[in-house]
Design a protein around this motif. Sequence first.
Motif, short mmCIF file in Angstrom:
data_model
loop_
_atom_site.label_atom_id
_atom_site.label_comp_id
_atom_site.label_asym_id
_atom_site.label_seq_id
_atom_site.Cartn_x
_atom_site.Cartn_y
_atom_site.Cartn_z
N LEU A 1 0.81 -1.21 0.00
CA LEU A 1 0.00 0.00 0.00
C LEU A 1 0.85 1.26 0.00
CD1 LEU A 1 -2.67 -1.09 2.61
CD2 LEU A 1 -2.78 -1.25 0.11
N PHE A 2 1.98 1.25 0.67
CA PHE A 2 2.90 2.38 0.71
C PHE A 2 4.23 1.89 1.26
CE2 PHE A 2 0.42 2.33 4.59
CZ PHE A 2 1.38 2.39 5.59
N ILE A 3 5.24 2.71 1.16
CA ILE A 3 6.54 2.35 1.71
C ILE A 3 6.52 2.69 3.19
CG2 ILE A 3 9.02 2.85 1.70
CD1 ILE A 3 8.71 3.44 -1.31
N ALA A 4 6.59 1.66 4.03
CA ALA A 4 6.53 1.85 5.47
C ALA A 4 7.89 2.24 6.03
CB ALA A 4 6.03 0.58 6.15
N LYS B 1 8.83 12.88 5.03
CA LYS B 1 7.72 12.48 4.17
C LYS B 1 8.12 11.23 3.39
CE LYS B 1 5.74 17.02 3.69
NZ LYS B 1 5.34 18.10 2.79
N GLY B 2 7.13 10.45 2.98
CA GLY B 2 7.37 9.18 2.31
C GLY B 2 7.97 9.30 0.93
N ALA B 3 8.37 8.17 0.41
CA ALA B 3 8.97 8.11 -0.92
C ALA B 3 7.92 8.41 -1.99
CB ALA B 3 9.57 6.74 -1.17
N ASN B 4 8.29 9.20 -2.95
CA ASN B 4 7.42 9.46 -4.08
C ASN B 4 7.55 8.37 -5.14
OD1 ASN B 4 5.99 12.00 -3.64
ND2 ASN B 4 8.04 12.83 -3.44
N THR B 5 8.65 7.65 -5.12
CA THR B 5 8.90 6.59 -6.10
C THR B 5 9.54 5.40 -5.41
OG1 THR B 5 9.29 8.19 -7.86
CG2 THR B 5 10.16 5.98 -8.21
N PHE B 6 9.06 4.22 -5.74
CA PHE B 6 9.72 2.97 -5.39
C PHE B 6 10.00 2.31 -6.72
CE2 PHE B 6 9.60 -1.61 -4.73
CZ PHE B 6 10.60 -1.75 -3.80
N ALA B 7 11.24 1.97 -6.99
CA ALA B 7 11.58 1.43 -8.30
C ALA B 7 12.65 0.36 -8.19
CB ALA B 7 12.09 2.55 -9.22
N LEU B 8 12.57 -0.62 -9.06
CA LEU B 8 13.62 -1.61 -9.23
C LEU B 8 14.48 -1.10 -10.37
CD1 LEU B 8 11.45 -4.84 -8.99
CD2 LEU B 8 12.63 -3.61 -7.16
N LEU C 1 18.86 3.80 15.05
CA LEU C 1 18.46 5.18 14.74
C LEU C 1 17.24 5.14 13.83
CD1 LEU C 1 21.98 6.63 13.84
CD2 LEU C 1 20.76 6.86 16.01
N HIS C 2 16.25 5.97 14.13
CA HIS C 2 15.06 6.01 13.29
C HIS C 2 14.42 7.39 13.34
CE1 HIS C 2 12.19 5.86 16.70
NE2 HIS C 2 13.20 5.22 17.28
N THR C 3 13.61 7.66 12.33
CA THR C 3 12.81 8.89 12.32
C THR C 3 11.50 8.59 11.61
OG1 THR C 3 12.73 11.24 11.78
CG2 THR C 3 13.79 9.80 10.16
N GLU C 4 10.49 9.22 12.06
CA GLU C 4 9.19 9.14 11.41
C GLU C 4 8.78 10.53 10.92
OE1 GLU C 4 9.84 7.34 14.43
OE2 GLU C 4 10.22 5.71 13.02
N SER C 5 9.76 11.45 10.85
CA SER C 5 9.45 12.84 10.51
C SER C 5 9.65 13.18 9.03
CB SER C 5 10.28 13.79 11.37
OG SER C 5 11.65 13.67 11.07
#
Length: 141
Positions: free
Chosen positions: A10-13, A51-58, A45-49
């Motif tokens: 559904l989206f890149i988590a 914004k998500g990826a606009n593209t996921f590509a192989l 180390l992590h962040t949830e701040s």
Amino acid sequence: MEKRLQSTALFIAGFGPIAIEAQASREPYSRAFGIPFSEEKDGYLHTESLKGANTFALWPLSQAAQSCFGTDSWRSDIPVPQAWIEFDVDDVKAATAELESRGYRMLVRNRHEPWGQTVSRFIGPEGLLVGITFTPSMRGG
């Protein structure tokens, strides 16, 4: 209507490199890109701040090589990347200069792509192909 499978993405988590040398990996992301990480007691180390990826590509290696070196073959003197990530910034030229001043060797510097993107790329400490980009089509408006 087609029924969606339970395993449909559904989206890149999340996305991130596997860090072998934690401090070396932290440097470009935290200090150079200003990513605000939270640090767990085990060094995770992590962040949830961000914004998500606009593209996921192989991305085929031959195309990555073409983008970095202008040939279809990856250079044998540079580790083959296992993944790629791009960070959109306001000023690619300034970000490139800052990264170079910190010792990062750019594979491509401030290239203007036919689709309007400006990009610089380097191999990060974990073998990740890192792009610094300005992508007008993803800026909305």
